[in-house]
Design an enzyme around this catalytic site. Sequence first.
Site: not given
Length: 260
Positions: A40, A69, A95, A148, A150, A161, A165, A194, A196
Amino acid sequence: MGTRLDLNGKSAVVTGGSRGIGRAVAITLADAGARVTIADRSDALRNDGLSTSDVIRSRGGHAESVLLDISSSPEVDATMNDIAGRHGIDILVNNAGTIVSGTVAETSDESWRAIFSVNVDGTFYCTRAAIRHMLNRGAGGKIVNIASVSGLRANQGFAAYCAAKGALINFSRQVGIDYGAQGINVNAVAPGFVETEMTAMYDASIRHALEAQTPNGKWATPQQIADTVLFLSSGLSDHLCGEVIAVDGGWLVGTPVQVG
């Protein structure tokens, strides 16, 4: 631990593994015996001894952090080829992701492209690089995409978003059926809410309302998502192909009807 959950001898790559779900996934796969590379834009830059790879090594596992990236196709190819050359790639967990709110009318070109460049393009680049290696080696592999809920239903005010997804989910299904015969299992996990840093944006009243709409009455921990990823990365999931597993406390299928 059953033998089919034993990942000893396996090499795993986890993108976006510096915090939250990705960090829990990387540590969980390492605890199961995998050599883990966290790829990452931040984990390799930490010098406080608390990077994800540092934590894994402190627990007796094998890990390294590399800068990546994922929105850059050439960078992904170079990094994944380097990892494959040194360790091989048996498991890839896509992820890394980002989120932005806004309806279509409120979403700028820049926000739209930023969401898709990471959540969709980056997953495509990493998956393509890993599958090319897996095909060349001829020993199969596991790819788990973190989607997700979503992407499975609309979420008011999150146009870009949800669209990204949703694309990621159907991408997972497509790649799953394209490469299942080669022993490459591609599946997705669709978390609900979640605990986070990302969900810390919700204030207490919104969180309470969301918990009230969740059949089991609570949000998931990153570890609960990681446990599902471990299952999909192991031999226990060998007959799963292009599946999407919602880990959401029943929210997707059982949101209570609001009365009064």
